[in-house]
Design a protein around this motif. Sequence first.
Motif: not given
Length: 417
Positions: A355-360, A362-365, A368-374
């Motif tokens: 679950a900790a890995g999945i949360v990481i 989600l945070l990186l997604s 990437l979506t809002y910080g790097f426009d990916f």
Amino acid sequence: MNNITQIIGTSIVQAFQELRANKLRTFLSLLGITIGIFCIIGVLTVLDSMKNNIQSEMSTLGSDVLYIGRWPWMDEGGEYKWWEYWRRRSMTPQEVKAIETLPDVQIATLCLTTRRMTIKYNDIDLSSISGYAVMNGFDKLQNIEIENGRYFTAAELDGGTDVVILGYEVYNGLFPTNIDPLGKPVSFYGKKFIVVGIMKKVGQNMAGFDFDNAVIFPYYAAASVLDVRSLNSDPSLIVKAAKGTNLEDVKEEVEGVLRRVRKVKPGQANDFAINHLSQVSQRLEMVFGTIDVIAWFIGGLSLLVGAFGIANIMFVTVKERTKIIGLKKAIGARKTSILLEFLLEAIVLCLIGGAAGIVIVLLLSVLLTYGFDFQVTLSVSNFFIGIFVSIFVGILSGLIPARSASRLDPVVAIRTN
């Protein structure tokens, strides 16, 4: 049923008690599970996102479009013979007119790409700008959106009028004070071109066009100042298949017409390359498959380390609870109940790490979506893979300790200090 529910509840409580009692030891053991699940789910998520983004861009550019020129995008079954491709003849309007007559062709156009242009407006110079000299139909094949002004008229394109459309970054560089550029003259190739439009910011696409840092102007205007047939020029013939036609059939028809127009003798190899976006997507699929295997390998190693850590925790836990296990068995607890209790505890610990890995992920997604426009595509199936892998690792790491706990002799266990 009530007994199983009680065992599950007890296992969950004891797993969290283990976390609180031995924070560092448990954290280090769970770290391997977390990294493993993160590697697997993270890479699967990024690959899914890249595939969806590529498919979205292909639908915008058109998966039914052929790009014809000197250079093949991929090697043609062996060594990439650049010295031969470079010497091939350039595409010309003659080929465009011949292909336009094909009934299975909807649009045929020509685009000459020039690099490292210098564009000037008053005392402002911009260098390393790309130029796209185009013929009729180009705007129907590429993602060109006009933010201000207009696109070229057919008369301007056919007559080689000295007009130009500026890319978003070029406009901001030449007109930093937000001056209305429409009707203003900009200079390149020793000529003045009148600005008739500004493009929206779109970024670089799969076909290699970077309209933000480029200008578009008529092909015949370029032909009046450049040697469009020299080895330094490589006009690209772009062909869109008619609706309802098979792209491979259209490709064969186009190939036949080009061989006839360019007088390629029977048995001789083509002196041109026909490319399409599906070639890129097929090559990317191979790359994605390789990355996928690497991610599972790295994730598997991390999970293996984590599994040994969880197994070690469970062996220590069995030793610490030996007397309690003996008391439970003395009052009638079955072997399966003891085995299930410790096995579930190992699974819960692995699920916490997963679950900790999945949360990481989600945070990186979100980053990437809002910080790097990916644009990241989150798949529920990938999360289920993470959960199932965590459960599987929990079973593997907890089975032997749980089995040893279930086989303890109650008398010996109770007497253990």
